[in-house]
Each structure stands twice: as structure tokens, then as C-alpha cells.
Scaffold this motif. Structure first.
Motif, PDB file in Angstrom:
ATOM      1  N   GLU A 162       0.823  -1.208   0.000  1.00 43.47           N
ATOM      2  CA  GLU A 162       0.000   0.000   0.000  1.00 43.47           C
ATOM      3  C   GLU A 162       0.859   1.262   0.000  1.00 43.47           C
ATOM      4  N   GLU A 163       1.980   1.211   0.704  1.00 45.53           N
ATOM      5  CA  GLU A 163       2.824   2.405   0.818  1.00 45.53           C
ATOM      6  C   GLU A 163       3.526   2.752  -0.493  1.00 45.53           C
ATOM      7  N   ALA A 164       3.541   1.813  -1.443  1.00 45.04           N
ATOM      8  CA  ALA A 164       4.192   2.079  -2.728  1.00 45.04           C
ATOM      9  C   ALA A 164       3.279   2.812  -3.706  1.00 45.04           C
ATOM     10  N   ILE A 165       2.001   2.942  -3.365  1.00 38.68           N
ATOM     11  CA  ILE A 165       1.053   3.618  -4.239  1.00 38.68           C
ATOM     12  C   ILE A 165       1.332   5.124  -4.234  1.00 38.68           C
ATOM     13  N   HIS A 166       1.461   5.715  -5.409  1.00 40.29           N
ATOM     14  CA  HIS A 166       1.702   7.154  -5.516  1.00 40.29           C
ATOM     15  C   HIS A 166       0.401   7.951  -5.538  1.00 40.29           C
ATOM     16  N   TYR A 167      -0.648   7.344  -6.078  1.00 43.71           N
ATOM     17  CA  TYR A 167      -1.932   8.034  -6.215  1.00 43.71           C
ATOM     18  C   TYR A 167      -3.007   7.191  -5.517  1.00 43.71           C
ATOM     19  N   PRO A 168      -3.147   7.330  -4.191  1.00 47.71           N
ATOM     20  CA  PRO A 168      -4.071   6.473  -3.420  1.00 47.71           C
ATOM     21  C   PRO A 168      -5.527   6.941  -3.501  1.00 47.71           C
ATOM     22  N   LEU A 169      -6.028   7.030  -4.722  1.00 44.72           N
ATOM     23  CA  LEU A 169      -7.411   7.460  -4.918  1.00 44.72           C
ATOM     24  C   LEU A 169      -8.374   6.296  -4.717  1.00 44.72           C
ATOM     25  N   LYS A 170      -9.578   6.646  -4.325  1.00 47.16           N
ATOM     26  CA  LYS A 170     -10.660   5.674  -4.220  1.00 47.16           C
ATOM     27  C   LYS A 170     -11.891   6.242  -4.913  1.00 47.16           C
ATOM     28  N   GLN A 171     -12.641   5.366  -5.547  1.00 47.15           N
ATOM     29  CA  GLN A 171     -13.980   5.723  -6.010  1.00 47.15           C
ATOM     30  C   GLN A 171     -14.942   5.186  -4.955  1.00 47.15           C
ATOM     31  N   HIS A 172     -15.526   6.083  -4.179  1.00 47.78           N
ATOM     32  CA  HIS A 172     -16.406   5.644  -3.098  1.00 47.78           C
ATOM     33  C   HIS A 172     -17.784   6.260  -3.291  1.00 47.78           C
ATOM     34  N   PHE A 173     -18.789   5.500  -2.900  1.00 49.53           N
ATOM     35  CA  PHE A 173     -20.153   5.926  -3.205  1.00 49.53           C
ATOM     36  C   PHE A 173     -21.141   5.328  -2.220  1.00 49.53           C
ATOM     37  N   LEU A 174     -22.274   5.991  -2.139  1.00 48.57           N
ATOM     38  CA  LEU A 174     -23.436   5.462  -1.434  1.00 48.57           C
ATOM     39  C   LEU A 174     -24.645   5.761  -2.302  1.00 48.57           C
ATOM     40  N   GLY A 175     -25.503   4.748  -2.459  1.00 53.09           N
ATOM     41  CA  GLY A 175     -26.667   4.922  -3.312  1.00 53.09           C
ATOM     42  C   GLY A 175     -27.946   4.452  -2.659  1.00 53.09           C
ATOM     43  N   TRP A 176     -29.038   5.035  -3.106  1.00 49.84           N
ATOM     44  CA  TRP A 176     -30.371   4.623  -2.678  1.00 49.84           C
ATOM     45  C   TRP A 176     -31.107   4.027  -3.871  1.00 49.84           C
ATOM     46  N   GLU A 177     -31.624   2.829  -3.701  1.00 51.87           N
ATOM     47  CA  GLU A 177     -32.591   2.315  -4.664  1.00 51.87           C
ATOM     48  C   GLU A 177     -33.962   2.704  -4.131  1.00 51.87           C
ATOM     49  N   LEU A 178     -34.733   3.398  -4.957  1.00 49.43           N
ATOM     50  CA  LEU A 178     -35.974   3.964  -4.439  1.00 49.43           C
ATOM     51  C   LEU A 178     -37.092   3.912  -5.471  1.00 49.43           C
ATOM     52  N   THR A 179     -38.287   4.063  -4.973  1.00 50.14           N
ATOM     53  CA  THR A 179     -39.471   4.220  -5.813  1.00 50.14           C
ATOM     54  C   THR A 179     -40.136   5.538  -5.438  1.00 50.14           C
ATOM     55  N   VAL A 180     -40.739   6.174  -6.434  1.00 53.47           N
ATOM     56  CA  VAL A 180     -41.398   7.458  -6.207  1.00 53.47           C
ATOM     57  C   VAL A 180     -42.875   7.327  -6.547  1.00 53.47           C
ATOM     58  N   ASP A 181     -43.643   8.286  -6.086  1.00 53.65           N
ATOM     59  CA  ASP A 181     -45.096   8.206  -6.240  1.00 53.65           C
ATOM     60  C   ASP A 181     -45.587   8.677  -7.604  1.00 53.65           C
ATOM     61  N   LYS A 182     -44.731   9.370  -8.344  1.00 52.81           N
ATOM     62  CA  LYS A 182     -45.149   9.879  -9.651  1.00 52.81           C
ATOM     63  C   LYS A 182     -44.027   9.657 -10.656  1.00 52.81           C
ATOM     64  N   PRO A 183     -44.331   9.566 -11.943  1.00 52.49           N
ATOM     65  CA  PRO A 183     -43.285   9.321 -12.949  1.00 52.49           C
ATOM     66  C   PRO A 183     -42.414  10.563 -13.160  1.00 52.49           C
ATOM     67  N   VAL A 184     -41.149  10.461 -12.764  1.00 50.39           N
ATOM     68  CA  VAL A 184     -40.240  11.604 -12.898  1.00 50.39           C
ATOM     69  C   VAL A 184     -38.953  11.251 -13.644  1.00 50.39           C
ATOM     70  N   PHE A 185     -38.640   9.957 -13.791  1.00 44.30           N
ATOM     71  CA  PHE A 185     -37.378   9.549 -14.406  1.00 44.30           C
ATOM     72  C   PHE A 185     -37.582   9.187 -15.878  1.00 44.30           C
ATOM     73  N   ASP A 186     -36.560   9.446 -16.675  1.00 43.63           N
ATOM     74  CA  ASP A 186     -36.523   8.980 -18.062  1.00 43.63           C
ATOM     75  C   ASP A 186     -35.737   7.675 -18.069  1.00 43.63           C
ATOM     76  N   ASP A 187     -36.445   6.550 -18.174  1.00 45.10           N
ATOM     77  CA  ASP A 187     -35.762   5.270 -17.999  1.00 45.10           C
ATOM     78  C   ASP A 187     -34.984   4.822 -19.234  1.00 45.10           C
ATOM     79  N   SER A 188     -34.955   5.632 -20.289  1.00 47.29           N
ATOM     80  CA  SER A 188     -34.096   5.328 -21.436  1.00 47.29           C
ATOM     81  C   SER A 188     -32.715   5.957 -21.285  1.00 47.29           C
ATOM     82  N   THR A 189     -32.551   6.792 -20.259  1.00 43.77           N
ATOM     83  CA  THR A 189     -31.331   7.587 -20.114  1.00 43.77           C
ATOM     84  C   THR A 189     -30.624   7.287 -18.799  1.00 43.77           C
TER      85      THR A 189
END
Length: 398
Positions: A162-189
Motif C-alpha cells: 500500500e505504501e508504494a502507491i503514488h496516487y491512493p485514490l478511491k472511487q467511493h459511493f453510497l446509493g439509494w434504490e428507491l421508488t417514487v409516487d409519480k413518474p419523474v425519471f426517463d428510464d431510457s437515459t
């Protein structure tokens, strides 16, 4: 499948797959659909229960792998920049989403029904070779297994520092899978990157996979060296749903939380754990440093392993990237790590001056040198000149 979780598994196999994640089960699937299925094969993992805990996405030209399991395909990609959103149709590289629960259930049921595959649920403690280096050994808390070769995705290779890494970047994320009461998303995009200019400790963006007009997965994603507190990701998602769609917390129901950390680093590629244990997936250096994507590369590795075993009895180990693509990855890592504000400007020019098919072809390492030059000419050159100078020694080391 449950009947294969038993104490009746044998001690000696032709091949062992250590780890039942994307890379291990992809290899199992390729083995199952080849003459390798006539060999005796063991799959070991601490938990062999399919869970809906990950979503694997990838762009692909032609018929995608596991086409029957694809949960969603998008033919339009949207990028959110500082003052505009760009939506482009893709003709060659469509974008696909695959749920881990569907993939894992299908593969485990298929191998569990095959007479030559065994499944063992237990924590992997150690991987090694016999003193003669003719046999690979896997130790769990309960027992040990031997094989001609082990293919592992569970443990860091001994040569990784680990100490030999010059660029110790991470791609970190948190996501919600959700449903909504009205159609708001374009599911082709698919919203690939909707950049957040208010974040100053790296590069961040919203990533949105709409399953339908009323459901989807929204992830707040960051490229940086440090993880955020859980509440920080959640606040960003809440604000995005309000600002873009006019949704308050009472307008949607969260059914699942998905969280992950992916290395975006100048890791050396270490194919072998020991002389008889081959590293798979991220442990084998397959994660593309500049994007964090791994799934398509896993399929290439699985095919090469099977082809090598069939042709000369030893697993194939294809080169992950050519020198020029290693250089491109390293230069972008340098910019992301040392000049995150400049990185936003690079992304702005990249997405406004090129089609998504051209960008996907480049990121997939399918582009020609001439096409690479066109991409490089479309972005500011000063950040790359600085990156080339700073990373010149590191490029020769990895």
C-alpha cells in the motif's frame, strides 16, 4: 444447491475458485460452458447466499455477456456539467446494468446442479503451494483443499504494498434504490456523471440508473483519497432529488442502500499470488485505474484462463493494458489526485467535444492511436503536460 454445502466434499480437486464474487463466478460460468466442466472444481466463499447488494454496470459493443440476465439497458447517456446537461444516444456501446443477486443465483444454481462442481461455504484463511510447488493449497477454518490451480479474488497479493502507491485514490459511493409516487425519471437515459461543483475535496458527481419512470438507483460518487461520513452522501442525494425532481423525502421510499469503495490507483499488476494461485479481478490488477470499471475485463480474463487450460494445461494471463493506455490512465490519475479542479475542466471538454461512443471506445481501449490523438486534442493540454512530467518515473515502474 444447498445439498452441495456438505462435509462430503473431497479434499483434492483439479481447480479451486476462491471467492464467489463477480470474477470468481464469471470464471465458474466460463468453465461450466467449456470442456473444463469435465474436471473436478470447487468454489469456496464465506457466504454463498445470493444477495441484492451490488449493481454491476458496463458499456459493451455487440451482444453483452450474460445477455439473458441484464436487468436494464440504456441507449442514451447524460452528462451534467456546470451549466448544462448533455444527453447523447449511443449507437455502438450501449450501457448495461446487471444485479449481483440475479448473476449469483443463476451461476450458483447452474454449477450446484453439475456433478463435477462442489460448493463449500467457509472463510478462506490461507492460500499457498506445496513445498514442491506442484500443488496449490487452500486452508479454511474447517479443513484444507488441494488443486492443480487455485483462482482467487479474496486476498491481497503478497507483492502488493500500500505504501508504494503514488496516487491512493478511491472511487467511493453510497446509493439509494428507491421508488417514487409519480413518474419523474426517463428510464431510457442513464445519468453517467452529473458533476457537483460544490465539492472541493476531490471530484464528485451523481450517478443515476433509472429502472422505470418511478424507480431507480441514485448514487453519490466521489473520487478522492478519503471516505465521507454516511450522512454526507445521503444529504447530497436528498438535495439532488429535491433540486432536480422536486422530490421531498415523503415522496419516495428507499428499498435498498448500496455502498462501495473501488481502488483507482497506480497499482502494479500482480497476476500470481503464488506459483499455483492466480489472482482474479481487482486482486489481479484488472480494475481500470482511471474509471474503476472491472466487469468487462473480468470476462476477458475468464476466457483467457479457460483457453489456456484447454490449449496447454496452464491458465492464460492476458496483458491488462498496453503501454499507451497505462500512460493515459496514470496521467488522469495524477490530475485527479493533484489537480481536482483541473480535472473538472478536463471532463467538461472531454464530454462536450466527443461523442459518447468515441469516449467509450477510448475508455474500453478499443481506439486506434489516431483516435487517441483526437481525444487528447479535445482537452486542455497544460494539466496533462504537468501530469506527464510528475508521473514519468512511476510510469516506468508499473
Amino acid at each position: 444447491m444447498a445439498s452441495k454445502f456438505s462435509d462430503s466434499v473431497q479434499k483434492r480437486y483439479d481447480y479451486i475458485i476462491a471467492g464467489a464474487g463477480a470474477s470468481g463466478l464469471s470464471l465458474a460460468w466460463h468453465m461450466l460452458h467449456s470442456p473444463i466442466a469435465e474436471k473436478n472444481i470447487l468454489i469456496v466463499d464465506a457466504d454463498l447466499t445470493p444477495e441484492n447488494d451490488k449493481t454491476w454496470c458496463f458499456w459493451y459493443s455487440g451482444t453483452p455477456p450474460y445477455a439473458d440476465l441484464i436487468y436494464k439497458k440504456w441507449t442514451t447517456i447524460e452528462i451534467g456539467l456546470s451549466s448544462e446537461r448533455i444527453a447523447q444516444s449511443v449507437d455502438e456501446y450501449h450501457y448495461y446494468g446487471l444485479r449481483s443477486v440475479d448473476f449469483k443465483r443463476t451461476v450458483l444454481e447452474a454449477v450446484g446442479a453439475h456433478r463435477n462442481f462442489d460448493l463449500f461455504q467457509g472463510s478462506i484463511k490461507q492460500l499457498s503451494c506445496s513445498p514442491s510447488e506442484e500443488v496449490a493449497v487452500l486452508d479454511t477454518e474447517e479443513q484444507s483443499f488441494e488443486a492443480d490451480y487455485i483462482f482467487q479474488s479474496c486476498l491481497e497479493p503478497p507483492g502488493f504494498k500500500e505504501e508504494a502507491i503514488h496516487y491512493p485514490l478511491k472511487q467511493h459511493f453510497l446509493g439509494w434504490e428507491l421508488t417514487v409516487d409519480k413518474p419523474v425519471f426517463d428510464d431510457s437515459t442513464c445519468v453517467l456523471m452529473d458533476f457537483d461543483k460544490t465539492f472541493t475535496e476531490g471530484v464528485s458527481f451523481m450517478y443515476m440508473l433509472p429502472w422505470s419512470s418511478k424507480s431507480g438507483l441514485l448514487e453519490y460518487t466521489v473520487f478522492s483519497g478519503q471516505l465521507l461520513e454516511k450522512k454526507a452522501y445521503e444529504n447530497k442525494i436528498t438535495r439532488y432529488l429535491d433540486n432536480r425532481f422536486g422530490l421531498s423525502p415523503g415522496d419516495y421510499q428507499i428499498s435498498r442502500i448500496e455502498r462501495g469503495v473501488i481502488p483507482m490507483q497506480d497499482r502494479p499488476v500482480i497476476p500470481w499470488y503464488t506459483s499455483r494461485v492466480l489472482n482474479l479481478g481487482t486482486q489481479g490488477g484488472l480494475t481500470k485505474p482511471s474509471t474503476g470499471y472491472t466487469f468487462s475485463r473480468i470476462q476477458d480474463q475468464a476466457r483467457a484462463i479457460v483457453e489456456g487450460l484447454l490449449s496447454h494445461g496452464a491458465p492464460g494471463t492476458p496483458a491488462v493494458s498496453s503501454f499507451r493506455f497505462k500512460a493515459y490512465d496514470l496521467w488522469l490519475l495524477d490530475i485527479l489526485y493533484t489537480q481536482p479542479r483541473e480535472a473538472l475542466n478536463v471532463f467538461h471538454h472531454l464530454f462536450t467535444n466527443n461523442s459518447m461512443d468515441e469516449i467509450f471506445r477510448f475508455l474500453n481501449e478499443d481506439s486506434s492511436p489516431f483516435e487517441d490523438l483526437k481525444i487528447m486534442a479535445s482537452v486542455p493540454y497544460l494539466p496533462f503536460l504537468r501530469a506527464i512530467w510528475r508521473s514519468r518515473k512511476r510510469l516506468m515502474e508499473i
